[in-house]
Design an enzyme around this catalytic site. Structure first.
Site, PDB file in Angstrom:
ATOM      1  N   SER A 193       1.063  -1.051   0.040  1.00 30.30           N
ATOM      2  CA  SER A 193       0.183   0.130  -0.034  1.00 30.30           C
ATOM      3  C   SER A 193       1.159   1.086  -0.402  1.00 30.30           C
ATOM      4  O   SER A 193       2.026   1.322  -0.275  1.00 30.30           O
ATOM      5  CB  SER A 193      -1.253   0.100   1.320  1.00 30.30           C
ATOM      6  OG  SER A 193      -0.640   1.202   1.597  1.00 30.30           O
ATOM      7  N   TYR A 240      -1.477  -0.358  10.582  1.00 25.05           N
ATOM      8  CA  TYR A 240      -0.962  -0.742   8.974  1.00 25.05           C
ATOM      9  C   TYR A 240      -0.030  -0.324   8.490  1.00 25.05           C
ATOM     10  O   TYR A 240       0.368  -1.313   7.207  1.00 25.05           O
ATOM     11  CB  TYR A 240      -3.117  -0.039   8.925  1.00 25.05           C
ATOM     12  CG  TYR A 240      -2.977  -1.119   7.007  1.00 25.05           C
ATOM     13  CD1 TYR A 240      -3.740  -1.422   6.868  1.00 25.05           C
ATOM     14  CD2 TYR A 240      -2.381   0.555   5.849  1.00 25.05           C
ATOM     15  CE1 TYR A 240      -3.608  -2.023   5.336  1.00 25.05           C
ATOM     16  CE2 TYR A 240      -2.664   0.125   4.744  1.00 25.05           C
ATOM     17  CZ  TYR A 240      -3.728  -0.948   4.164  1.00 25.05           C
ATOM     18  OH  TYR A 240      -3.702  -1.539   3.367  1.00 25.05           O
TER      19      TYR A 240
HETATM   20  N1  NAP Z   1      -8.843  -0.928  -0.998  1.00 19.38           N
HETATM   21  C1  NAP Z   1      -7.399  -0.241  -1.137  1.00 19.38           C
HETATM   22  O1  NAP Z   1      -7.855   1.131  -1.056  1.00 19.38           O
HETATM   23  C2  NAP Z   1      -6.335  -0.250  -0.677  1.00 19.38           C
HETATM   24  C3  NAP Z   1      -5.337   0.216  -0.752  1.00 19.38           C
HETATM   25  C4  NAP Z   1      -3.929   0.170  -0.926  1.00 19.38           C
HETATM   26  C5  NAP Z   1      -3.510  -1.871  -0.276  1.00 19.38           C
HETATM   27  N2  NAP Z   1      -4.748  -2.515  -0.550  1.00 19.38           N
HETATM   28  C6  NAP Z   1      -4.639  -3.596   0.314  1.00 19.38           C
HETATM   29  O2  NAP Z   1      -5.299  -4.739  -0.953  1.00 19.38           O
HETATM   30  C7  NAP Z   1      -5.780  -6.115  -0.278  1.00 19.38           C
HETATM   31  C8  NAP Z   1      -6.454  -6.422  -1.090  1.00 19.38           C
HETATM   32  O3  NAP Z   1      -7.680  -5.560  -0.197  1.00 19.38           O
HETATM   33  P1  NAP Z   1      -9.732  -4.825  -0.295  1.00 19.38           P
HETATM   34  O4  NAP Z   1      -9.741  -3.617  -0.646  1.00 19.38           O
HETATM   35  O5  NAP Z   1      -9.517  -6.012  -1.496  1.00 19.38           O
HETATM   36  O6  NAP Z   1      -9.471  -6.086   0.635  1.00 19.38           O
HETATM   37  P2  NAP Z   1     -11.096  -6.110   0.356  1.00 19.38           P
HETATM   38  O7  NAP Z   1     -12.428  -6.398  -0.496  1.00 19.38           O
HETATM   39  O8  NAP Z   1     -11.464  -6.375   2.014  1.00 19.38           O
HETATM   40  O9  NAP Z   1     -11.278  -8.121   0.395  1.00 19.38           O
HETATM   41  C9  NAP Z   1     -10.387  -8.436   1.473  1.00 19.38           C
HETATM   42  C10 NAP Z   1     -10.170 -10.052   0.719  1.00 19.38           C
HETATM   43  O10 NAP Z   1      -8.763 -10.575   1.997  1.00 19.38           O
HETATM   44  C11 NAP Z   1      -9.756 -11.661   2.051  1.00 19.38           C
HETATM   45  N3  NAP Z   1      -9.029 -11.958   4.075  1.00 19.38           N
HETATM   46  C12 NAP Z   1      -9.866 -11.111   4.957  1.00 19.38           C
HETATM   47  N4  NAP Z   1      -9.091 -11.888   5.818  1.00 19.38           N
HETATM   48  C13 NAP Z   1      -8.902 -12.706   5.868  1.00 19.38           C
HETATM   49  C14 NAP Z   1      -8.169 -13.457   6.658  1.00 19.38           C
HETATM   50  N5  NAP Z   1      -7.338 -13.909   7.464  1.00 19.38           N
HETATM   51  N6  NAP Z   1      -7.811 -14.844   6.183  1.00 19.38           N
HETATM   52  C15 NAP Z   1      -8.287 -15.187   5.019  1.00 19.38           C
HETATM   53  N7  NAP Z   1      -9.152 -14.291   3.709  1.00 19.38           N
HETATM   54  C16 NAP Z   1      -8.828 -13.531   4.334  1.00 19.38           C
HETATM   55  C17 NAP Z   1     -11.353 -10.865   2.603  1.00 19.38           C
HETATM   56  O11 NAP Z   1     -12.379 -12.113   2.920  1.00 19.38           O
HETATM   57  P3  NAP Z   1     -13.106 -12.370   4.254  1.00 19.38           P
HETATM   58  O12 NAP Z   1     -13.115 -11.237   4.794  1.00 19.38           O
HETATM   59  O13 NAP Z   1     -14.092 -13.630   3.315  1.00 19.38           O
HETATM   60  O14 NAP Z   1     -12.359 -13.754   4.392  1.00 19.38           O
HETATM   61  C18 NAP Z   1     -11.478 -10.416   0.701  1.00 19.38           C
HETATM   62  O15 NAP Z   1     -11.834 -11.928  -0.141  1.00 19.38           O
HETATM   63  C19 NAP Z   1      -4.850  -5.714   1.338  1.00 19.38           C
HETATM   64  O16 NAP Z   1      -3.708  -6.611   1.303  1.00 19.38           O
HETATM   65  C20 NAP Z   1      -4.545  -4.199   0.892  1.00 19.38           C
HETATM   66  O17 NAP Z   1      -4.175  -4.112   2.150  1.00 19.38           O
HETATM   67  C21 NAP Z   1      -5.753  -2.087  -0.576  1.00 19.38           C
END
Ligand code: NAP
Length: 195
Positions: free
Chosen positions: A137, A150
């Protein structure tokens, strides 16, 4: 190509699973919610994409070991691509983070990814052409408000990316990190932070 993408049921991980599968990769993904995962698997099947999935809570060491056994068995001991995507954000002032919050964020965003790399190493090496991608991130590079733990988890991920890239190049394994900024997903729907 074979790929394991963690957290493929929603958000960025979901997009990565679809992209890799459309390029012809055979993909395995995981998440904690069986119902949601089954819905995604059915959708991918109806689109003609080859994706399998299993329930796994990445916080659990035993679950990670079971996940890698499943992947090893499905892909005959070889894995080309590991995408360490799953993660969570807890948005708090530094004085408000509890010990539990700290373990949850570091465990979900950093510790499991490192351990999964260790478990995947023999499979990636056996493929002769391995690639690890950490989804980091911008918060791991610059200081954003109310995201200190984070940010630390992503900063650690960025450093480990460099270490593994150097140490595992000899095994024909590339290691990279992608650092997205604000991306509209279920994570950012819940958080109020403006990245
Ligand atoms: N969205 C942003 O703005 C952003 C920006 C920078 C970086 N990121 C990074 O991108 C990545 C994905 O983020 P996202 O925004 O796509 O998140 P998201 O929409 O909340 O999706 C997260 C995914 O991870 C799974 N997950 C979470 N905790 C888990 C666990 N303990 N075991 C197994 N699966 C787990 C969730 O499924 P379940 O909850 O069903 O387990 C879901 O499939 C993350 O690493 C985040 O830090 C996101």
């Amino acid at each position: 190509m074979t790929a394991l993408v963690t957290g493929g049921s929603r958000g960025i991980g979901h997009a990565i699973v679809e992209e890799l599968a459309r390029f012809g990769a055979v993909v395995h993904t995981c998440s904690r919610n069986q119902t949601e995962l089954n819905e995604r698997l059915q959708e991918w099947e109806s689109k003609g994409l080859t994706v399998t999935g299993s329930v796994c809570d990445l916080i659990s060491r035993a679950d990670r070991e079971k996940l890698m056994e499943t992947v090893s068995s499905a892909f005959h001991g070889k894995l080309n691509i590991l995408v360490n995507n799953a993660g969570i954000a807890i948005e708090l002032e530094p004085t408000q983070y509890t010990a539990g919050d700290f373990s949850t964020v570091m465990g979900t965003n950093f510790e499991w990814g490192y351990h999964l790399c260790q478990l995947a190493h023999p499979l990636l090496k056996a493929s002769g052409n391995g690639s690890i991608v950490f989804i980091s991130s911008v918060a791991g590079v610059i200081a954003l408000p109310c995201l200190s733990v984070y940010a630390a988890s992503k900063g650690a991920m960025n450093q480990v990316t460099k270490n593994l890239a150097c140490e595992w190049a000899k095994d024909s394994i590339r290691t990279n990190a992608a650092a997205p900024s604000f991306t509209r997903t279920s994570m950012t729907n819940l958080a109020t932070v403006k990245l």
